[in-house]
Structure formats: structure tokens, C-alpha cells
Design a protein around this motif. Structure first.
Motif, PDB file in Angstrom:
ATOM      1  N   TRP A  34     -29.389 108.249   6.861  1.00  0.00           N
ATOM      2  CA  TRP A  34     -29.117 108.665   5.498  1.00  0.00           C
ATOM      3  C   TRP A  34     -30.398 108.657   4.662  1.00  0.00           C
ATOM      4  O   TRP A  34     -31.183 107.726   4.707  1.00  0.00           O
ATOM      5  CB  TRP A  34     -28.077 107.744   4.847  1.00  0.00           C
ATOM      6  N   ARG A  35     -30.564 109.727   3.872  1.00  0.00           N
ATOM      7  CA  ARG A  35     -31.743 109.871   3.023  1.00  0.00           C
ATOM      8  C   ARG A  35     -31.277 109.921   1.571  1.00  0.00           C
ATOM      9  O   ARG A  35     -30.437 110.737   1.220  1.00  0.00           O
ATOM     10  CB  ARG A  35     -32.436 111.186   3.396  1.00  0.00           C
ATOM     11  N   GLY A  36     -31.789 109.021   0.769  1.00  0.00           N
ATOM     12  CA  GLY A  36     -31.454 109.042  -0.652  1.00  0.00           C
ATOM     13  C   GLY A  36     -30.386 108.032  -1.045  1.00  0.00           C
ATOM     14  O   GLY A  36     -30.010 107.145  -0.274  1.00  0.00           O
ATOM     15  N   ALA A  37     -29.892 108.229  -2.282  1.00  0.00           N
ATOM     16  CA  ALA A  37     -28.930 107.281  -2.848  1.00  0.00           C
ATOM     17  C   ALA A  37     -27.546 107.478  -2.224  1.00  0.00           C
ATOM     18  O   ALA A  37     -27.200 108.583  -1.818  1.00  0.00           O
ATOM     19  CB  ALA A  37     -28.842 107.503  -4.358  1.00  0.00           C
ATOM     20  N   PHE A  38     -26.782 106.403  -2.167  1.00  0.00           N
ATOM     21  CA  PHE A  38     -25.382 106.511  -1.743  1.00  0.00           C
ATOM     22  C   PHE A  38     -24.597 105.328  -2.284  1.00  0.00           C
ATOM     23  O   PHE A  38     -25.172 104.288  -2.636  1.00  0.00           O
ATOM     24  CB  PHE A  38     -25.243 106.564  -0.209  1.00  0.00           C
ATOM     25  N   GLU A  39     -23.290 105.510  -2.344  1.00  0.00           N
ATOM     26  CA  GLU A  39     -22.398 104.412  -2.692  1.00  0.00           C
ATOM     27  C   GLU A  39     -21.253 104.400  -1.696  1.00  0.00           C
ATOM     28  O   GLU A  39     -20.695 105.454  -1.373  1.00  0.00           O
ATOM     29  CB  GLU A  39     -21.821 104.605  -4.111  1.00  0.00           C
ATOM     30  N   LEU A  40     -20.917 103.232  -1.187  1.00  0.00           N
ATOM     31  CA  LEU A  40     -19.751 103.096  -0.317  1.00  0.00           C
ATOM     32  C   LEU A  40     -18.668 102.332  -1.079  1.00  0.00           C
ATOM     33  O   LEU A  40     -18.952 101.329  -1.721  1.00  0.00           O
ATOM     34  CB  LEU A  40     -20.089 102.308   0.959  1.00  0.00           C
ATOM     35  N   GLU A  41     -17.437 102.852  -1.016  1.00  0.00           N
ATOM     36  CA  GLU A  41     -16.303 102.143  -1.590  1.00  0.00           C
ATOM     37  C   GLU A  41     -15.410 101.701  -0.443  1.00  0.00           C
ATOM     38  O   GLU A  41     -15.011 102.537   0.376  1.00  0.00           O
ATOM     39  CB  GLU A  41     -15.507 103.057  -2.529  1.00  0.00           C
ATOM     40  N   CYS A  42     -15.124 100.423  -0.391  1.00  0.00           N
ATOM     41  CA  CYS A  42     -14.331  99.890   0.720  1.00  0.00           C
ATOM     42  C   CYS A  42     -13.228  98.970   0.214  1.00  0.00           C
ATOM     43  O   CYS A  42     -13.274  98.491  -0.914  1.00  0.00           O
ATOM     44  CB  CYS A  42     -15.218  99.080   1.666  1.00  0.00           C
ATOM     45  N   ILE A  43     -12.248  98.739   1.077  1.00  0.00           N
ATOM     46  CA  ILE A  43     -11.221  97.727   0.811  1.00  0.00           C
ATOM     47  C   ILE A  43     -11.394  96.627   1.856  1.00  0.00           C
ATOM     48  O   ILE A  43     -11.503  96.912   3.057  1.00  0.00           O
ATOM     49  CB  ILE A  43      -9.789  98.311   0.927  1.00  0.00           C
ATOM     50  N   TYR A  44     -11.452  95.391   1.373  1.00  0.00           N
ATOM     51  CA  TYR A  44     -11.580  94.229   2.256  1.00  0.00           C
ATOM     52  C   TYR A  44     -10.218  93.543   2.290  1.00  0.00           C
ATOM     53  O   TYR A  44      -9.745  93.032   1.274  1.00  0.00           O
ATOM     54  CB  TYR A  44     -12.657  93.303   1.686  1.00  0.00           C
ATOM     55  N   THR A  45      -9.571  93.576   3.438  1.00  0.00           N
ATOM     56  CA  THR A  45      -8.188  93.067   3.507  1.00  0.00           C
ATOM     57  C   THR A  45      -8.172  91.540   3.657  1.00  0.00           C
ATOM     58  O   THR A  45      -9.172  90.954   4.084  1.00  0.00           O
ATOM     59  CB  THR A  45      -7.423  93.680   4.697  1.00  0.00           C
TER      60      THR A  45
END
Lengths: 81, 345
Positions: free
Chosen positions: B258-269
Motif C-alpha cells: 500500500w502506498r499513501g494514506a489509509f484508514e481501516l475500520e474493524c470490529i473487535y468481537t
């Protein structure tokens, strides 16, 4: 118990879970119990420590202890039996 | 430090804010001499008037008006004010910046963006395959184009279910009737397909980072949103360190380079499983949280775009609190007049 051990707890009883961001406020008794659980004391040992530390009869101490344990379970901080 | 000129979009610091003001604050903290050029789509975007932060603002044509007008506008800015780099922060404009990154570079306008192929990974239809490759799970997701498909998908995922557009909009529905209503709403606004997704119960956790394009990264920040607005936007949050989510993010930048900015949205059960909910190929609106916690990701991305080697440390403190707040100020109507009539101020 692993979840309880990872909590960052200060002396005022504010507990923060660094893995989920959840925070909890413990009263004096709750803080006492959590500390003893983290030290690895058994349930019976903790009840006997409560009797030494607080002015309370055994029946009340036992009932409050198990109520508190149930709350920890509901919050997912200790595993189901 | 030199007087570099950096263009930033998403300066709409409103109730559903873009990331631009957070990016601008971060760049100014890193280099107070840097000049920020605000790229606005509406004369009323608050950033246009925040002169202490955004030195010069320009109205941009909408990306839907075509790439030529868009690129010409950037070249006009370059010629008339000067422009060394651009940090786009809005989904809708990213395809143009990605497509024309080389052309802009030829005109000495630097950027540090994902490739076209990486950009496509953000499609919610690909969540399952991305999650699998980075060692986490994804909620069951079905892509549907008609009521029959909708009904079948809902049978599979049960209620409540999420009904989502491919890129925008997400609704939690509790009945079939509600699902049909939201399906129609999404189709009317965004077209087909519509996604039906299983609701996973747990803590929603987020992570922002900048990938180096070679499998490494220039820092992460992992957070939990503590309080959100009715639009689901963060109002307060706290830094955390969730080992499973961080390891998924490391796998993500390594696997996809991956190149550049990113955001990951996750659910932690509660069982300790991590589910991938969304990938955003840009900074989130709360990106200043990273800067405030000691990991100035916008400055690092800018350094990378200018060909400098950014720092890679990201040992931020867990338990730092983020607080967004409303503020206001009074300025001159002349600014509004100038941006409206001349398109710049």
C-alpha cells in the motif's frame, strides 16, 4: 483473567483497557477485589481478605463478591465459568 | 525549513468534516513556514476563511466535470501562486489524482497516492478477499441488484442487517420493509449494486496509517471512538494498541504494498476476532489525532511525496484522549465575495 490483567488501573480505581479503549470506574471494594484477582488469589481467599479489610458480615461479603464477579463477566473482563 | 506550498482538499470543517483542516494543522505544526492552499468545492467551506491555517483558497471544479478542467485548475494554481505538492482527502476526487499523478509530477506537483489497483481494494465487494489475505475476517456480504436478491441475502445474514451502497451510505435495518426502503434510497442516489451485510457485534476500532509503497509504513495510530455524533462522526476518542488489528494493518501494507494514506475500520468481537468493515484510501477526518499523539502522518506523507525519507517511529502513548469541539469566528464578507466571484481568496 488475561483481560483483567491487561487493564491499566490507577489508585482512584479508574481502569482502562488498552486493547479496546473501554474504561471503567471501580469503587474501593471493586478495586480491592480486582487487585486480589490479578494477584491470583482464589475466590475463597478474596472473600476472607474482604472480611479482614472491611467491616462486613460474611453473608454480605459473599453476596457482594459474587455480584461483582457477575458484573465483570457481563463486561467480558473475566471468562464465563 | 523551506516555504513549500501544499494544496489540501476537504477543508469543509462542518458537522460531517473533511480531513483537510486536520491535514493543514499537521503540516503547519511540522513546518510553520509551509503555505497551505485550500481546495474547496463550495465558497462556504469554513477552511476558506481560516486564514491563520489556510493561506490561500481556490474553488475547484467538481471531478464529475471532467479531468481536463480539474488538472487545468491545479496548473493555474501552480502558475499563479505556486504549488509543490497536493494531498487530496476526498474519495470522489481520488480517481483523477491517481490517474493524473504522473502528469502532475511532470509539472512538479508531487503527491503520494495509492495505485489504481490499490484504490479498487476499497470496494466493499472485495472486503472478504482482502480480509482473508491479511489474516482477519469480514462480515458475510452479498451484492444485490433486485428485490429477490435482497430477500435471499437477508435470509442468509438475518436481522439486524446492514444495507449499504458500494461506496457511500450504510443503514442498519430490522425488517424486510425497512430493507426495501433503504435499498430503494441507495439505488436512487448511488445506483447498483447494493450490499447486504451481516452485523457483527463488538467494539468498533479504527487505524490510520501511511504505507510506503514497498510493504512497509511510516507509522500507524490505532484508536477507539468513544463518542460519536448522530452522523456517526467521532467527537471524542482514545488511543489504543490492539495487537490483532495492528498485525492486520502490517499485513495489509505488506501484502498489497500500500502506498499513501489509509484508514481501516474493524470490529473487535468479545471472542477476540477482528472483522474488516471498511478500507478508506485516504486520511480520516480525525487524522490530527495522530499528529497530537506524536505521529505526524500528514507531514510524513508530504515528506514521502517530496522524495524525502520520513521518520518511521510510531511509539505513541496509549490512553491519549482526542476531543473535537465547536468553535466560531467573525471575518469579513469581502472574503466570501472574492471567493464567489473570482474563485480564489
Amino acid at each position: 483473567m488475561e483481560k483483567l490483567k491487561r487493564l491499566a488501573i490507577n489508585e482512584e480505581g479508574f481502569a482502562f483497557d488498552p486493547e479496546t479503549g473501554n474504561s471503567f470506574v471501580l469503587n474501593q471494594t471493586g478495586l480491592f477485589i480486582v487487585k486480589k484477582l490479578r494477584e491470583g488469589l482464589s475466590e475463597e481467599e478474596i472473600i476472607s481478605e474482604i472480611l479482614k479489610e472491611f467491616e462486613v458480615d460474611e453473608e454480605t461479603a459473599r453476596r457482594d463478591f459474587y455480584d461483582f464477579m457477575e458484573q465483570l463477566r457481563i463486561l467480558g473482563l473475566i471468562d464465563n465459568k | 525549513m523551506s516555504e513549500i506550498k501544499v494544496a489540501v482538499s476537504g477543508i469543509n470543517a462542518v458537522d460531517n468534516p473533511g480531513p483537510g483542516v486536520g491535514v493543514a494543522k499537521s503540516i503547519k505544526e511540522w513546518n510553520p513556514k509551509a503555505k497551505i492552499v485550500g481546495l474547496a468545492y463550495d465558497p462556504m467551506e469554513p477552511g476558506v476563511y481560516m486564514k491563520w491555517l489556510i493561506d490561500k483558497s481556490y474553488l475547484m471544479p467538481y471531478p464529475s466535470q471532467g479531468a481536463d478542467a480539474f488538472i487545468q485548475r491545479l496548473l493555474y494554481i501552480k502558475e499563479n501562486y505556486g504549488l509543490d505538492a497536493v494531498i487530496p482527502t476526498l474519495d470522489a476526487e481520488l480517481p483523477i489524482y491517481i490517474e493524473y499523478a504522473q502528469r502532475l509530477k511532470d509539472f512538479q506537483i508531487a503527491s503520494f497516492l495509492p495505485t489504481k489497483e490499490q484504490f479498487r481494494l476499497r470496494s466493499k465487494e472485495r472486503l472478504n478477499s482482502v480480509a482473508q489475505k491479511i489474516g482477519i475476517k469480514a462480515p458475510k456480504t452479498f451484492s444485490v441488484i433486485d428485490y429477490a436478491g435482497l430477500r435471499d441475502a437477508l435470509k442468509e445474514v438475518g436481522y439486524p442487517a446492514m444495507v449499504k451502497g458500494l461506496f457511500y451510505k450504510a443503514y442498519k435495518v430490522y425488517t424486510y420493509e425497512e430493507a426495501v426502503e433503504k435499498f430503494n434510497e441507495i439505488v436512487a442516489q448511488w445506483g447498483y449494486p447494493v450490499l447486504v451485510q451481516e452485523v457483527v457485534k463488538g467494539e468498533e476500532l479504527n487505524l490510520v496509517g501511511v504505507g510506503d509503497g514497498e510493504g512497509g509504513h511510516f507509522g500507524f495510530l490505532n484508536i477507539k471512538k468513544l463518542w460519536i455524533t448522530q452522523l456517526g462522526k467521532i467527537w471524542t476518542g482514545v488511543t489504543i494498541r490492539n495487537p490483532k488489528m495492528i498485525s492486520a494493518a502490517e499485513n495489509f501494507v505488506r501484502e498489497f504494498k500500500w502506498r499513501g494514506a489509509f484508514e481501516l475500520e474493524c470490529i473487535y468481537t468479545p471472542e477476540g476476532e477482528v472483522y474488516l468493515i471498511e478500507i478508506n484510501p485516504r486520511f480520516p477526518a480525525w487524522v490530527y489525532f495522530a499528529t497530537g499523539a506524536g505521529v505526524n502522518l500528514p507531514a510524513r506523507l508530504l515528506m514521502a511525496s517530496l522524495g524525502e525519507e520520513p521518520p518511521r517511529d510510531w511509539d505513541y502513548e496509549v490512553g491519549k484522549l482526542y476531543v473535537r469541539f465547536s468553535d466560531d469566528f467573525v471575518t469579513d464578507m469581502g472574503l466570501f465575495q472574492r471567493i464567489s466571484t473570482y474563485g480564489e481568496v
